[in-house]
Motif scaffolding. Structure first.
Motif, PDB file in Angstrom:
ATOM      1  N   GLU A 227       9.605  -3.108  -8.058  1.00 13.21           N
ATOM      2  CA  GLU A 227      10.000  -2.314  -9.218  1.00 13.21           C
ATOM      3  C   GLU A 227      10.732  -3.152 -10.264  1.00 13.21           C
ATOM      4  OE1 GLU A 227       9.705   1.326  -9.506  1.00 13.21           O
ATOM      5  OE2 GLU A 227       8.216   0.859  -7.957  1.00 13.21           O
TER       6      GLU A 227
ATOM      7  N   PRO B 135       2.764   2.560 -15.765  1.00 12.84           N
ATOM      8  CA  PRO B 135       3.118   2.953 -14.402  1.00 12.84           C
ATOM      9  C   PRO B 135       1.976   3.786 -13.805  1.00 12.84           C
ATOM     10  CG  PRO B 135       4.767   3.722 -15.985  1.00 12.84           C
ATOM     11  CD  PRO B 135       3.693   3.086 -16.767  1.00 12.84           C
ATOM     12  N   LYS B 136       1.967   3.927 -12.482  1.00 13.25           N
ATOM     13  CA  LYS B 136       0.768   4.514 -11.886  1.00 13.25           C
ATOM     14  C   LYS B 136       0.531   5.973 -12.271  1.00 13.25           C
ATOM     15  CE  LYS B 136       2.451   5.827  -7.261  1.00 13.25           C
ATOM     16  NZ  LYS B 136       3.895   5.587  -7.385  1.00 13.25           N
ATOM     17  N   GLU B 137       1.562   6.663 -12.760  1.00 20.40           N
ATOM     18  CA  GLU B 137       1.374   8.045 -13.216  1.00 20.40           C
ATOM     19  C   GLU B 137       0.651   8.100 -14.555  1.00 20.40           C
ATOM     20  OE1 GLU B 137       4.390   6.764 -12.545  1.00 20.40           O
ATOM     21  OE2 GLU B 137       4.841   7.650 -10.585  1.00 20.40           O
TER      22      GLU B 137
ATOM     23  N   LYS C 164       2.773  -9.295 -13.986  1.00 18.37           N
ATOM     24  CA  LYS C 164       1.532  -8.538 -14.230  1.00 18.37           C
ATOM     25  C   LYS C 164       1.048  -8.794 -15.646  1.00 18.37           C
ATOM     26  CE  LYS C 164       2.366  -4.568 -11.243  1.00 18.37           C
ATOM     27  NZ  LYS C 164       3.023  -3.252 -11.314  1.00 18.37           N
TER      28      LYS C 164
ATOM     29  N   THR D 287       0.151   5.177   0.897  1.00 17.47           N
ATOM     30  CA  THR D 287      -1.145   5.415   1.521  1.00 17.47           C
ATOM     31  C   THR D 287      -0.959   5.681   3.013  1.00 17.47           C
ATOM     32  OG1 THR D 287      -1.440   3.099   2.053  1.00 17.47           O
ATOM     33  CG2 THR D 287      -2.244   3.826  -0.091  1.00 17.47           C
TER      34      THR D 287
ATOM     35  N   ASN E 169       0.827  -1.202   0.000  1.00 23.03           N
ATOM     36  CA  ASN E 169       0.000   0.000   0.000  1.00 23.03           C
ATOM     37  C   ASN E 169       0.861   1.251   0.000  1.00 23.03           C
ATOM     38  OD1 ASN E 169      -2.785  -1.184   0.419  1.00 23.03           O
ATOM     39  ND2 ASN E 169      -1.617  -2.110   2.076  1.00 23.03           N
TER      40      ASN E 169
ATOM     41  N   GLN F 282      -2.685  -2.295 -20.667  1.00 25.53           N
ATOM     42  CA  GLN F 282      -2.909  -1.528 -19.431  1.00 25.53           C
ATOM     43  C   GLN F 282      -1.911  -1.866 -18.340  1.00 25.53           C
ATOM     44  OE1 GLN F 282      -6.799  -1.010 -17.916  1.00 25.53           O
ATOM     45  NE2 GLN F 282      -7.762  -1.139 -19.921  1.00 25.53           N
TER      46      GLN F 282
ATOM     47  N   ARG G 292      -2.737  -8.910  -8.164  1.00 23.77           N
ATOM     48  CA  ARG G 292      -1.736  -8.293  -7.287  1.00 23.77           C
ATOM     49  C   ARG G 292      -1.344  -9.220  -6.140  1.00 23.77           C
ATOM     50  NH1 ARG G 292      -0.811  -2.995  -6.209  1.00 23.77           N
ATOM     51  NH2 ARG G 292      -1.129  -3.383  -4.004  1.00 23.77           N
TER      52      ARG G 292
ATOM     53  N   LYS H  37      -2.086   7.224 -17.597  1.00 23.88           N
ATOM     54  CA  LYS H  37      -3.498   6.915 -17.695  1.00 23.88           C
ATOM     55  C   LYS H  37      -3.940   7.074 -19.142  1.00 23.88           C
ATOM     56  CE  LYS H  37      -7.862   7.969 -15.524  1.00 23.88           C
ATOM     57  NZ  LYS H  37      -8.700   9.084 -15.909  1.00 23.88           N
TER      58      LYS H  37
ATOM     59  N   ASN I 257     -11.657  -2.688 -16.611  1.00 24.67           N
ATOM     60  CA  ASN I 257     -10.903  -2.433 -15.383  1.00 24.67           C
ATOM     61  C   ASN I 257      -9.826  -3.501 -15.236  1.00 24.67           C
ATOM     62  OD1 ASN I 257     -11.963  -4.764 -14.182  1.00 24.67           O
ATOM     63  ND2 ASN I 257     -13.723  -3.650 -13.362  1.00 24.67           N
ATOM     64  N   ASP I 258      -9.015  -3.336 -14.201  1.00 22.49           N
ATOM     65  CA  ASP I 258      -7.838  -4.208 -14.075  1.00 22.49           C
ATOM     66  C   ASP I 258      -8.223  -5.687 -13.980  1.00 22.49           C
ATOM     67  OD1 ASP I 258      -4.933  -4.017 -13.941  1.00 22.49           O
ATOM     68  OD2 ASP I 258      -5.184  -5.024 -12.016  1.00 22.49           O
TER      69      ASP I 258
END
Lengths: 322, 323
Positions: free
Chosen positions: A218, B58-60, A226, A128, A125, B55, A232, B62, B79-80
């Motif tokens: 990373e 990286p999280k930045e 993935k 967060t 997380n 998809q 996840r 979109k 969606n994922d």
């Protein structure tokens, strides 16, 4: 391959212990103070009496003969006589080793499980509130002095709330209805030192696990996982955590090795009758044979822990055995 | 219906210093058994385009717009969780760093088989048998299933990676610089292998590279990307024989001629634009020797200049006539 690796590591471990043995021996020879005067404590002893005692302990022999004697005796489990307890060092250590193993062993197990869990949760997380909270908790507990937390715990739970006994491992002067009742009493005494020690250890485990896991997440092979369509959770469990555990094992092993002797503070605060207290006592009383025995024990446990790490590595990291 | 149609794809990155339009209004399509090369300098958005399709940004990053139609299904809307079913089963990837793209503490057999178990709902035992078959397909003995990644050379690892990509009989394989880290001999072997397998299984193949030389033999179509946009797309032969866009011309110019003079080719002057402060007109205009006022003022439309040959350049007519 693995057999060769294990044999090599075993040789290294034995050589290390032997070298430390020599240092340990020399260290106590060059310490100030004459062992004879410590043993006899009699300023009016005649030269004959001194000679007798000297011969009794083998102090009249040259240093190398003394070392060989020491080494031979050690192999037979004889580490000499404690000045203070006037009984064998092995015996004294044996009575104190179980309380320490119990208390620190439990504390380590709890800290390893909780610490690794917290580290995984924080890394999974990342960024967060959960992560920030775990990080804060870990940093605070990691940087807390052992005795300080111990005193706080005693004053809150023993003096303030009166939930737990102040110290020791058993209530003094009690006669128990049976073994069950006695065990319960020991458990009651153990809770606070175990919890205190775990809290102090959790931070390090959680921080290390969080950092290594974040690095692992990373890695390219995580992206591969993935891309393969795994969830996840699966990626974390099957790909990330096994890789992140490698550095954790080193840290756990080093800590386990130090556990035997590294608990002086916590045992002193809680008057725990273990090796830490024993070392503190023998230090203040200059009980050299006992100290020497304790040092030897600590050395062997550190070397043994490292040895076991190497062996474990060869099983969990395929890159290591070649 | 085409196998894959990407229409007006927009993938932006939101970073602390602003928004980067890594892929801006990119369209291309891919048919069964067809191969497409995506070429461009580093940072031009070719990898981002590929990662957008599955998809895996990286999280930045979109997807802000456009459609990614895989046999009519718009992947961009999923969606994922829904996307997970399509990954590897329909579209698999071969990454650049095969060195690090394999899990170091897992036997390669397990790494291939786990994907089969996930997508084809078979037992681990059956999956391992299939993994062995696939390993033989990439010309490796099946007993190497039991080996760990560190026991392979770079080229072998890339073969393992390809085997893994084939594990679930995907419809499309995306190779993101699959041979960049390999020496030329191994590179040729790997590309030939991919070629052979692609034809055998009638798969679509997207090859991402900055190396034009490997595209001529491998790809049916080539798309040239610059600063997040496709500036020219055409069939390989057409593109090499009749390049229209000045950037394409320059790129091909950088490619040494075996029979030509022995001298270093001139590069392209200047650098790609700062993706945070893009020029107002054509993105290539600041580096273009043919640029005029209109090039600096407005973004060129994509026009069809020949059969299946599209170019985004104001000067396309002059460029064609000039040759």
């Amino acid at each position: 391959m693995r057999r060769k690796f294990i044999i090599k590591k075993t040789m290294y471990a034995i050589i290390t212990v032997f070298i430390v043995l020599i240092f340990n021996y020399i260290l106590f020879r060059i310490l100030p103070g004459d062992p004879l005067s410590m043993i006899m404590r009699n300023p009016r002893a005649t030269p004959e009496m001194v000679d007798t005692v000297s011969a009794l302990y083998g102090l009249d022999k040259p240093w190398y003969t003394q070392f060989i004697m020491y080494f031979q005796n050690m192999l037979h489990g004889d580490l000499g006589m404690s000045f203070v307890y006037k009984s064998s060092v092995t015996g004294v250590i044996a009575t104190k080793i179980l309380p320490t193993l119990w208390m620190l062993g439990m504390a380590e197990i709890i800290a390893i499980i909780v610490g690794i869990f917290l580290g995984i949760v924080a890394a999974a997380n990342r960024g967060t509130k959960i992560d920030v909270g775990t990080l804060g908790f870990s940093l605070v507990t990691y940087s807390m002095p052992t005795f300080w937390l111990g005193i706080i715990m005693v004053s809150v739970f023993c003096v303030g709330l009166r939930i737990f006994p102040v110290g020791g491992m058993q209530s003094p002067g009690m006669s128990f209805a049976g073994e069950g009742a006695q065990l319960l009493d020991i458990l009651h005494h153990s809770v606070l030192p175990i919890i205190t020690m775990s809290i102090l250890l959790i931070g390090e485990y959680a921080l290390t696990m969080r950092n290594t896991l974040m690095d692992v997440l990373e890695e390219d092979y995580i992206l591969t996982a993935k891309a393969k369509g795994f969830s996840r959770k699966y990626i974390l469990r099957k790909h990330a955590v096994p890789n992140a555990m490698l550095p954790m094992i080193t840290i756990i092993a080093i800590n386990l090795g130090l556990v035997i002797g590294g608990a002086i503070q916590i045992e002193t605060v809680f008057s725990w009758p273990g090796l830490g207290s024993l070392m503190y006592e023998s230090l203040s009383a200059r009980d050299y044979p006992l100290l020497q025995g304790l040092f030897l024990l600590i050395t062997i446990s550190v070397v043994l822990a490292n040895y076991l790490t190497d062996i474990t590595y060869s099983y969990i990291d395929p890159r290591v055995k070649d | 219906m085409k196998l894959l149609e990407v229409k007006n794809l927009k993938t932006y990155f939101n970073i602390s210093s602003g928004q980067v339009k890594a892929v801006d209004d990119v369209s291309f399509d891919l048919d069964y058994g067809e191969s497409l090369g995506l070429v461009g300098e580093s940072g031009c958005g070719k990898t981002t385009s590929a990662l957008s399709i599955v998809q895996l940004l990286p999280k930045e990053g979109k997807i802000y717009g456009g459609e990614i139609l895989l046999e009519g299904v718009n992947l961009a809307e999923l969606n994922d969780g829904e996307m997970q079913k399509y990954r590897w089963n329909d579209i698999s990837l071969v990454f650049q760093g095969a060195m690090n793209a394999l899990n170091p503490v897992m036997r390669i057999g397990d790494q291939i088989a786990e994907a089969i178990v996930l997508h084809q709902k078979v037992s681990m035992k059956e999956a391992l048998i299939k993994a062995g078959d696939i390993l033989e397909l990439v010309e490796m003995p099946r007993d190497r299933l039991m080996n760990y990644p560190h026991e392979f050379s770079g080229g072998m690892k890339q073969r393992v990676m390809i085997a893994m990509a084939l594990a679930c009989d995907p419809k499309i394989i995306i190779g993101d610089e699959p041979t960049t880290a390999l020496d030329v001999m191994v590179q040729a072997q790997i590309l030939n292998l991919i070629e052979k397998l692609r034809k055998e299984f009638n798969m679509g193949f997207i090859l991402i590279t900055h190396d034009l030389s490997i595209l001529t033999e491998t790809c049916d179509k080539i798309a040239i990307m610059y600063a997040g946009k496709i500036v020219e797309i055409a069939e390989s032969e057409e593109l090499f024989k009749k390049p229209v866009h000045p950037y394409t011309n320059k790129l091909i110019g950088c490619f040494p001629d075996m029979n030509g003079e022995r001298k270093l080719k001139e590069g392209i002057e200047g650098a790609p634009p700062n993706m945070l402060e893009l020029p107002s007109g054509c993105l290539f205009a600041p580096r273009c020797e043919f640029a005029s006022d209109i090039c600096h003022q407005s973004m060129p439309e994509t026009v069809e200049v020949g059969p299946n040959h599209y170019v985004a350049c104001h000067k396309w007519e002059e460029m064609i006539n000039g040759q």
